[in-house]
Design an enzyme around this catalytic site. Structure first.
Site, PDB file in Angstrom:
ATOM      1  N   LYS A   1      16.608 -73.341 -18.473  1.00  0.00           N
ATOM      2  CA  LYS A   1      17.337 -72.401 -17.396  1.00  0.00           C
ATOM      3  C   LYS A   1      17.409 -70.804 -18.447  1.00  0.00           C
ATOM      4  O   LYS A   1      16.441 -70.552 -16.922  1.00  0.00           O
ATOM      5  CB  LYS A   1      19.208 -72.379 -18.444  1.00  0.00           C
ATOM      6  CG  LYS A   1      19.673 -73.533 -18.360  1.00  0.00           C
ATOM      7  CD  LYS A   1      20.510 -74.051 -18.063  1.00  0.00           C
ATOM      8  CE  LYS A   1      21.756 -75.215 -18.385  1.00  0.00           C
ATOM      9  NZ  LYS A   1      22.888 -74.581 -18.511  1.00  0.00           N
TER      10      LYS A   1
ATOM     11  N   HIS B   1      28.032 -74.379 -33.287  1.00  0.00           N
ATOM     12  CA  HIS B   1      28.778 -75.759 -33.093  1.00  0.00           C
ATOM     13  C   HIS B   1      30.075 -75.936 -33.777  1.00  0.00           C
ATOM     14  O   HIS B   1      29.898 -74.922 -34.796  1.00  0.00           O
ATOM     15  CB  HIS B   1      28.127 -76.627 -33.688  1.00  0.00           C
ATOM     16  CG  HIS B   1      27.568 -77.104 -34.307  1.00  0.00           C
ATOM     17  ND1 HIS B   1      28.194 -77.167 -35.941  1.00  0.00           N
ATOM     18  CD2 HIS B   1      26.676 -77.043 -35.604  1.00  0.00           C
ATOM     19  CE1 HIS B   1      28.319 -77.877 -36.988  1.00  0.00           C
ATOM     20  NE2 HIS B   1      26.835 -77.242 -36.711  1.00  0.00           N
TER      21      HIS B   1
END
Length: 125
Positions: A59, A108
């Protein structure tokens, strides 16, 4: 100077399920990453955060996952645990040709993994 960012968020359970398929692991992750996963006990959060970093990089480059293979991108860790990219093949050519520099940050929880990539530098217009 050009600055572009990419971000990705993925469910760890989705990657944990995909990890059961050897083809997925070989298609997406480099041998260096697979070795790191083994050393870390095949922790699904680690695998998921590496996947998220690859998506975030695509991206940031603005290419999506086209023109290179995901396993050409390795997200490794230095001796302090700081993540960094090691590139090969077509993705390395893209980054070198355009003189990009890359920065990555990952995180995470038990359920989600996320990565942010900043692509900066580049060829002056």
């Amino acid at each position: 100077m050009m600055i572009q960012t990419g971000i990705d968020l993925i469910e760890v359970a989705r990657i944990a399920k995909s990890m059961q398929k050897q083809r997925f692991m070989q298609h997406v992750f480099s041998p260096q990453e697979q070795e790191m996963f083994e050393k870390r006990g095949k922790n699904p959060q680690t695998v998921a955060v590496n996947f998220a970093a690859k998506e975030a990089l695509s991206k940031a480059l603005g290419t999506g996952i086209r023109g290179f293979a995901l396993n050409e991108i390795s997200l490794l860790r230095d001796e302090f645990g700081k993540p960094y990219f090691q590139l090969s093949g077509k993705i390395l050519e893209i980054v070198q040709k355009n003189r990009y520099k890359l920065s990555v940050s990952v995180t995470h929880t038990k359920e989600y993994a996320s990565a942010v990539v900043v692509c900066y530098g580049g060829i002056e217009p």
